[in-house]
Scaffold this motif. Sequence first.
Motif, PDB file in Angstrom:
ATOM      1  N   SER A 113       0.824  -1.257   0.347  1.00  0.00           N
ATOM      2  CA  SER A 113      -0.038  -0.115   0.056  1.00  0.00           C
ATOM      3  C   SER A 113       0.805   1.163  -0.001  1.00  0.00           C
ATOM      4  N   PHE A 114       1.826   1.435   0.717  1.00  0.00           N
ATOM      5  CA  PHE A 114       2.798   2.407   0.839  1.00  0.00           C
ATOM      6  C   PHE A 114       3.655   2.418  -0.583  1.00  0.00           C
ATOM      7  N   ALA A 115       3.995   1.394  -1.103  1.00  0.00           N
ATOM      8  CA  ALA A 115       4.773   1.154  -2.629  1.00  0.00           C
ATOM      9  C   ALA A 115       3.756   1.963  -3.386  1.00  0.00           C
ATOM     10  N   ALA A 116       2.585   1.628  -3.445  1.00  0.00           N
ATOM     11  CA  ALA A 116       1.561   2.387  -4.564  1.00  0.00           C
ATOM     12  C   ALA A 116       1.415   3.865  -4.280  1.00  0.00           C
ATOM     13  N   ALA A 117       1.495   4.334  -3.187  1.00  0.00           N
ATOM     14  CA  ALA A 117       1.692   5.901  -2.961  1.00  0.00           C
ATOM     15  C   ALA A 117       2.942   6.402  -3.277  1.00  0.00           C
ATOM     16  N   MET A 118       4.215   5.507  -2.988  1.00  0.00           N
ATOM     17  CA  MET A 118       5.459   6.135  -3.461  1.00  0.00           C
ATOM     18  C   MET A 118       5.737   6.024  -4.997  1.00  0.00           C
ATOM     19  N   TYR A 119       5.063   4.995  -5.589  1.00  0.00           N
ATOM     20  CA  TYR A 119       5.369   4.933  -6.799  1.00  0.00           C
ATOM     21  C   TYR A 119       4.838   6.272  -7.603  1.00  0.00           C
ATOM     22  N   LEU A 120       3.651   6.737  -7.165  1.00  0.00           N
ATOM     23  CA  LEU A 120       3.008   7.840  -7.510  1.00  0.00           C
ATOM     24  C   LEU A 120       3.920   9.092  -7.279  1.00  0.00           C
ATOM     25  N   LYS A 121       4.426   9.161  -5.981  1.00  0.00           N
ATOM     26  CA  LYS A 121       5.143  10.439  -5.628  1.00  0.00           C
ATOM     27  C   LYS A 121       6.406  10.510  -6.567  1.00  0.00           C
ATOM     28  N   VAL A 122       7.112   9.537  -6.785  1.00  0.00           N
ATOM     29  CA  VAL A 122       8.523   9.598  -7.524  1.00  0.00           C
ATOM     30  C   VAL A 122       8.257   9.738  -9.026  1.00  0.00           C
ATOM     31  N   ASN A 123       7.120   9.344  -9.268  1.00  0.00           N
ATOM     32  CA  ASN A 123       6.909   9.526 -11.059  1.00  0.00           C
ATOM     33  C   ASN A 123       6.189  10.811 -11.152  1.00  0.00           C
ATOM     34  N   SER A 124       6.097  11.691 -10.193  1.00  0.00           N
ATOM     35  CA  SER A 124       5.512  13.067 -10.100  1.00  0.00           C
ATOM     36  C   SER A 124       4.063  13.189 -10.503  1.00  0.00           C
ATOM     37  N   PHE A 125       3.406  12.194 -10.002  1.00  0.00           N
ATOM     38  CA  PHE A 125       1.847  12.189 -10.372  1.00  0.00           C
ATOM     39  C   PHE A 125       1.345  13.273 -10.261  1.00  0.00           C
ATOM     40  N   PRO A 126       0.366  14.027 -11.158  1.00  0.00           N
ATOM     41  CA  PRO A 126      -0.033  15.465 -11.091  1.00  0.00           C
ATOM     42  C   PRO A 126      -0.924  15.518  -9.614  1.00  0.00           C
ATOM     43  N   PRO A 127      -0.772  16.448  -8.914  1.00  0.00           N
ATOM     44  CA  PRO A 127      -1.602  16.733  -7.398  1.00  0.00           C
ATOM     45  C   PRO A 127      -2.986  16.889  -7.743  1.00  0.00           C
ATOM     46  N   GLN A 128      -3.416  17.512  -8.996  1.00  0.00           N
ATOM     47  CA  GLN A 128      -4.836  17.688  -9.302  1.00  0.00           C
ATOM     48  C   GLN A 128      -5.661  16.513  -9.617  1.00  0.00           C
ATOM     49  N   ASN A 129      -4.831  15.452  -9.910  1.00  0.00           N
ATOM     50  CA  ASN A 129      -5.409  14.283 -10.425  1.00  0.00           C
ATOM     51  C   ASN A 129      -5.830  13.258  -9.138  1.00  0.00           C
ATOM     52  N   LYS A 130      -6.995  12.728  -9.369  1.00  0.00           N
ATOM     53  CA  LYS A 130      -7.379  11.756  -8.236  1.00  0.00           C
ATOM     54  C   LYS A 130      -6.927  10.411  -8.606  1.00  0.00           C
ATOM     55  N   VAL A 131      -7.224   9.568  -7.622  1.00  0.00           N
ATOM     56  CA  VAL A 131      -6.986   8.088  -7.505  1.00  0.00           C
ATOM     57  C   VAL A 131      -7.987   7.384  -6.988  1.00  0.00           C
ATOM     58  N   TYR A 132      -8.356   6.344  -7.799  1.00  0.00           N
ATOM     59  CA  TYR A 132      -9.671   5.690  -7.660  1.00  0.00           C
ATOM     60  C   TYR A 132      -8.939   4.106  -6.878  1.00  0.00           C
ATOM     61  N   PHE A 254      13.264   1.278  -3.933  1.00  0.00           N
ATOM     62  CA  PHE A 254      13.030   2.361  -3.186  1.00  0.00           C
ATOM     63  C   PHE A 254      13.316   2.066  -1.715  1.00  0.00           C
ATOM     64  N   LEU A 255      13.013   0.660  -1.287  1.00  0.00           N
ATOM     65  CA  LEU A 255      13.742   0.232   0.199  1.00  0.00           C
ATOM     66  C   LEU A 255      15.201   0.546   0.238  1.00  0.00           C
ATOM     67  N   LEU A 256      16.124   0.357  -0.845  1.00  0.00           N
ATOM     68  CA  LEU A 256      17.530   0.440  -0.721  1.00  0.00           C
ATOM     69  C   LEU A 256      17.699   1.759  -0.310  1.00  0.00           C
ATOM     70  N   LYS A 257      17.173   2.685  -0.998  1.00  0.00           N
ATOM     71  CA  LYS A 257      17.414   4.268  -0.875  1.00  0.00           C
ATOM     72  C   LYS A 257      16.745   4.669   0.579  1.00  0.00           C
ATOM     73  N   LYS A 258      15.934   4.220   1.022  1.00  0.00           N
ATOM     74  CA  LYS A 258      14.959   4.504   2.302  1.00  0.00           C
ATOM     75  C   LYS A 258      15.963   4.009   3.462  1.00  0.00           C
ATOM     76  N   PHE A 259      16.598   2.748   3.382  1.00  0.00           N
ATOM     77  CA  PHE A 259      17.211   2.308   4.260  1.00  0.00           C
ATOM     78  C   PHE A 259      18.814   2.400   4.381  1.00  0.00           C
ATOM     79  N   ASN A 260      19.285   2.728   3.346  1.00  0.00           N
ATOM     80  CA  ASN A 260      20.601   2.717   3.092  1.00  0.00           C
ATOM     81  C   ASN A 260      21.307   1.488   3.263  1.00  0.00           C
ATOM     82  N   LEU A 261      20.753   0.398   2.624  1.00  0.00           N
ATOM     83  CA  LEU A 261      21.262  -0.914   2.572  1.00  0.00           C
ATOM     84  C   LEU A 261      21.924  -1.418   1.549  1.00  0.00           C
ATOM     85  N   SER A 262      22.904  -2.503   1.641  1.00  0.00           N
ATOM     86  CA  SER A 262      23.520  -3.129   0.485  1.00  0.00           C
ATOM     87  C   SER A 262      23.083  -4.434   0.299  1.00  0.00           C
ATOM     88  N   CYS A 263      22.536  -4.938  -0.919  1.00  0.00           N
ATOM     89  CA  CYS A 263      21.885  -6.047  -1.211  1.00  0.00           C
ATOM     90  C   CYS A 263      22.864  -7.189  -0.679  1.00  0.00           C
TER      91      CYS A 263
END
Length: 325
Positions: A113-132, A254-263
Amino acid sequence: MQQNKEGAESGATARAHSFIDSVVLMSSSQGLSCHNFRDLFDSVEAFLFDCDGVIWKGDELIDGASQTIHMLRSKGKKLVFVTNNSWKSRSQYAEKFKSLGISVSQDEIFSSSFAAAMYLKVNSFPPQNKVYVIGGDGILDELQLAGFTAFGGPGDADKTIDWKQNSIFEHDKSVGAVVVGIDPKINYYKLQYGTLCIRENPGCLFIATNRDAVGHMTASQEWPGAGCMVAAICGSTQKEPVVVGKPSTFMMEFLLKKFNLSCSKMCMVGDRLDTDILFGQNAGCKTLLVLSGCTTQSDLQDPSNNIQPDYYASKISDMLDLLEA
């Protein structure tokens, strides 16, 4: 007679090849033991855990899970909980951990659920558009926390379709994305709304939290997963979604960036081959399959299975037992 003999020999050869292939596949996975656990443990700085079938089943904690998590923390290991179940938000999952006697912070949880929101965030989803949303409050909560206007989900659970002659189903033309996740109250209204948005709104995104076939919604049974809901929208739109959950590369990046981890210093622990283990393998992590959830020993040994973990164990508390051995 000669033809029968040749047929029998051909059958025997095929069976021999099948047996050899099975042995080769199994040889690529090691059962977790006192001989190999220390090497794994010392080489890993962070453990990524799936939740359903690994930490719990439904609302029941799997034996030894709490103690194992406590042990790993005490040894200085970083823990991240990566779940494809989109029904809850990160804060709701933190509350579930707490109710089961495990202290986990919201920042350690990475849900689809968080990943879905972050996908829109990092891909600059227009703030005037809605999500169903076809799914639960978890998706709605995460989208709203990210600053998006979202609707649907449980709010549309009791809505129906009017099939009167010449009736028109109205939908919001400003919807720029449809997010589909697990939804036990899916209905024809939601399917129609999501379908019209994707088919008729120019550039509307079709996002799936995951495509899991089944999940442990209760402790005693597997239930249809989000893949069923996603497949329905695929059928009505004739389009394939962007998948943001495991084994998606987006989730790992996204996880690697957020937690600064090495695979190379991470181990993915899960109960599903096609999501958890593949997720870890795609990123170059070490992988540990536990047989406390969806995957059985026979599934692992199936010659047609081409996804093999580095290690496998009956449940995560095997790590606790081996460390104390």
